[in-house]
Design a protein around this motif. Structure first.
Motif, PDB file in Angstrom:
ATOM      1  N   LYS A  42      -7.151 -73.703  66.520  1.00  0.00           N
ATOM      2  CA  LYS A  42      -6.403 -73.365  67.728  1.00  0.00           C
ATOM      3  C   LYS A  42      -4.900 -73.552  67.533  1.00  0.00           C
ATOM      4  N   VAL A  43      -4.485 -74.692  66.965  1.00  0.00           N
ATOM      5  CA  VAL A  43      -3.050 -74.948  66.868  1.00  0.00           C
ATOM      6  C   VAL A  43      -2.369 -74.013  65.861  1.00  0.00           C
ATOM      7  N   ILE A  44      -3.087 -73.585  64.824  1.00  0.00           N
ATOM      8  CA  ILE A  44      -2.518 -72.598  63.897  1.00  0.00           C
ATOM      9  C   ILE A  44      -2.284 -71.277  64.641  1.00  0.00           C
ATOM     10  N   SER A  45      -3.186 -70.940  65.564  1.00  0.00           N
ATOM     11  CA  SER A  45      -3.083 -69.654  66.271  1.00  0.00           C
ATOM     12  C   SER A  45      -1.954 -69.617  67.301  1.00  0.00           C
ATOM     13  N   ILE A  46      -1.410 -70.756  67.651  1.00  0.00           N
ATOM     14  CA  ILE A  46      -0.317 -70.802  68.628  1.00  0.00           C
ATOM     15  C   ILE A  46       1.005 -70.690  67.867  1.00  0.00           C
ATOM     16  N   GLU A  47       1.723 -69.619  68.098  1.00  0.00           N
ATOM     17  CA  GLU A  47       2.979 -69.355  67.385  1.00  0.00           C
ATOM     18  C   GLU A  47       4.090 -70.247  67.934  1.00  0.00           C
ATOM     19  N   THR A  48       4.172 -71.442  67.404  1.00  0.00           N
ATOM     20  CA  THR A  48       5.146 -72.417  67.881  1.00  0.00           C
ATOM     21  C   THR A  48       6.461 -72.299  67.115  1.00  0.00           C
ATOM     22  N   VAL A  49       6.957 -71.069  67.036  1.00  0.00           N
ATOM     23  CA  VAL A  49       8.220 -70.809  66.355  1.00  0.00           C
ATOM     24  C   VAL A  49       9.346 -70.745  67.372  1.00  0.00           C
ATOM     25  N   GLN A  50      10.546 -70.944  66.891  1.00  0.00           N
ATOM     26  CA  GLN A  50      11.717 -70.916  67.762  1.00  0.00           C
ATOM     27  C   GLN A  50      11.798 -69.590  68.514  1.00  0.00           C
ATOM     28  N   GLY A  51      12.048 -69.702  69.814  1.00  0.00           N
ATOM     29  CA  GLY A  51      12.260 -68.522  70.635  1.00  0.00           C
ATOM     30  C   GLY A  51      11.012 -67.939  71.281  1.00  0.00           C
ATOM     31  N   LYS A  52       9.820 -68.380  70.893  1.00  0.00           N
ATOM     32  CA  LYS A  52       8.576 -67.843  71.471  1.00  0.00           C
ATOM     33  C   LYS A  52       8.159 -68.604  72.728  1.00  0.00           C
ATOM     34  N   GLY A  53       8.623 -69.841  72.894  1.00  0.00           N
ATOM     35  CA  GLY A  53       8.267 -70.629  74.073  1.00  0.00           C
ATOM     36  C   GLY A  53       6.837 -71.130  74.077  1.00  0.00           C
ATOM     37  N   ASN A  54       6.206 -71.232  72.914  1.00  0.00           N
ATOM     38  CA  ASN A  54       4.790 -71.621  72.855  1.00  0.00           C
ATOM     39  C   ASN A  54       4.525 -73.096  72.573  1.00  0.00           C
ATOM     40  N   ALA A  59       1.268 -78.206  73.311  1.00  0.00           N
ATOM     41  CA  ALA A  59       1.269 -79.575  73.844  1.00  0.00           C
ATOM     42  C   ALA A  59       0.233 -79.730  74.958  1.00  0.00           C
ATOM     43  N   HIS A  60       0.158 -78.743  75.850  1.00  0.00           N
ATOM     44  CA  HIS A  60      -0.823 -78.811  76.944  1.00  0.00           C
ATOM     45  C   HIS A  60      -2.255 -78.653  76.422  1.00  0.00           C
ATOM     46  N   TYR A  61      -2.447 -77.816  75.417  1.00  0.00           N
ATOM     47  CA  TYR A  61      -3.782 -77.691  74.809  1.00  0.00           C
ATOM     48  C   TYR A  61      -4.224 -79.052  74.253  1.00  0.00           C
ATOM     49  N   LEU A  62      -3.350 -79.703  73.486  1.00  0.00           N
ATOM     50  CA  LEU A  62      -3.706 -81.007  72.920  1.00  0.00           C
ATOM     51  C   LEU A  62      -3.916 -82.051  74.023  1.00  0.00           C
ATOM     52  N   ALA A  63      -3.061 -82.028  75.043  1.00  0.00           N
ATOM     53  CA  ALA A  63      -3.223 -82.969  76.160  1.00  0.00           C
ATOM     54  C   ALA A  63      -4.590 -82.790  76.812  1.00  0.00           C
ATOM     55  N   ASP A 117       5.230 -60.425  55.310  1.00  0.00           N
ATOM     56  CA  ASP A 117       5.565 -61.280  54.164  1.00  0.00           C
ATOM     57  C   ASP A 117       4.387 -62.125  53.686  1.00  0.00           C
ATOM     58  N   TRP A 118       3.271 -62.021  54.381  1.00  0.00           N
ATOM     59  CA  TRP A 118       2.109 -62.855  54.078  1.00  0.00           C
ATOM     60  C   TRP A 118       0.950 -61.986  53.589  1.00  0.00           C
ATOM     61  N   GLN A 119       0.135 -62.541  52.704  1.00  0.00           N
ATOM     62  CA  GLN A 119      -1.074 -61.849  52.254  1.00  0.00           C
ATOM     63  C   GLN A 119      -2.188 -61.985  53.286  1.00  0.00           C
ATOM     64  N   ARG A 120      -2.097 -63.016  54.102  1.00  0.00           N
ATOM     65  CA  ARG A 120      -3.079 -63.289  55.158  1.00  0.00           C
ATOM     66  C   ARG A 120      -2.326 -63.384  56.477  1.00  0.00           C
ATOM     67  N   PRO A 121      -3.029 -63.241  57.604  1.00  0.00           N
ATOM     68  CA  PRO A 121      -2.328 -63.371  58.893  1.00  0.00           C
ATOM     69  C   PRO A 121      -1.783 -64.798  59.059  1.00  0.00           C
ATOM     70  N   PRO A 122      -0.475 -64.953  59.278  1.00  0.00           N
ATOM     71  CA  PRO A 122       0.106 -66.293  59.307  1.00  0.00           C
ATOM     72  C   PRO A 122      -0.344 -67.164  60.486  1.00  0.00           C
ATOM     73  N   PHE A 123      -0.708 -66.543  61.607  1.00  0.00           N
ATOM     74  CA  PHE A 123      -1.080 -67.336  62.775  1.00  0.00           C
ATOM     75  C   PHE A 123      -2.576 -67.257  63.062  1.00  0.00           C
ATOM     76  N   VAL A 144      -1.113 -83.051  62.654  1.00  0.00           N
ATOM     77  CA  VAL A 144      -1.297 -83.109  64.112  1.00  0.00           C
ATOM     78  C   VAL A 144      -2.784 -83.028  64.457  1.00  0.00           C
ATOM     79  N   SER A 145      -3.493 -82.117  63.798  1.00  0.00           N
ATOM     80  CA  SER A 145      -4.931 -81.952  64.056  1.00  0.00           C
ATOM     81  C   SER A 145      -5.722 -83.192  63.649  1.00  0.00           C
ATOM     82  N   MET A 146      -5.414 -83.737  62.477  1.00  0.00           N
ATOM     83  CA  MET A 146      -6.138 -84.913  61.980  1.00  0.00           C
ATOM     84  C   MET A 146      -5.921 -86.138  62.865  1.00  0.00           C
TER      85      MET A 146
END
Length: 187
Positions: A42-54, A59-63, A117-123, A144-146
């Motif tokens: 789940k956390v890999i799938s959330i694009e927590t990059v600058q400017g996306k607001g994710n 944080a709420h998912y983990l909470a 730029d990736w051979q696999r989907p990054p998110f 974070v997951s561990m």
């Protein structure tokens, strides 16, 4: 300050090593392994990059995961600031050793990744027979997951630490460090 940082790093290493040793003895289809993989995916799938607001979304998912495991709402805080978020989780101990809490730190954000730029989907968490792949799969969404799944497992097993254990996940370590400074100076 240097001694405190060394103690924190040492405590995190011991916690993660303990989890890895415990997991090594557990089958990969154990409840803990499944929960860790669920959170990691789940956390890999959330694009927590600058400017996306994710970052607040992560944080709420983990909470929510901590709440579902039985953590009291006063011990799980999502602190939002400027479209970012930090997560603080306090695992209350019995204070039988009369010692200070242990702080476990990490960050939820990642550097942007362009799919071309990736051979696999990054998110999307993918794997082969040896490795997991995805933006943040090592820095720092694995950590974070561990830590999160280990807190959840220990809570479900009824473990009570001898001192408080505190998670502090920042939301912009890779960029402006607004939440990192907030955690260090205001909390």
């Amino acid at each position: 300050m240097k001694l405190l940082v060394t103690q924190i790093v040492g405590a995190l290493f011991i916690l993660l090593l303990s989890a890895q040793v415990a997991d090594a003895a557990m089958p990969q289809d154990s409840e803990h392994a499944k929960k860790t993989l669920e959170i990691y995916t789940k956390v890999i799938s959330i694009e927590t990059v600058q400017g996306k607001g994710n970052v607040p979304k992560m944080a709420h998912y983990l909470a929510d995961q901590f709440h579902q495991a039985g953590f009291n709402s006063k011990d799980v805080q999502v602190i939002e600031k400027d479209g970012l978020a930090s997560l603080i989780v306090r695992y209350r101990g019995d204070n039988s050793t009369n010692t200070k809490p242990i702080l476990l730190i990490g960050h939820m954000d990642v550097v942007n990744a362009l799919p071309e730029d990736w051979q696999r989907p990054p998110f999307e968490l993918t794997k082969d027979d040896k490795y997991f792949y995805g933006r943040g799969s090592i820095d720092n969404k694995l950590g974070v997951s561990m830590v999160s799944s280990t807190f959840i497992r220990l809570r479900k097993e009824g473990f009570v630490p001898t001192r408080d254990l505190i998670i502090a996940f920042s939301g912009d370590e890779e960029t402006g460090m607004i939440t990192t400074r907030m955690l260090a100076n205001d909390m």
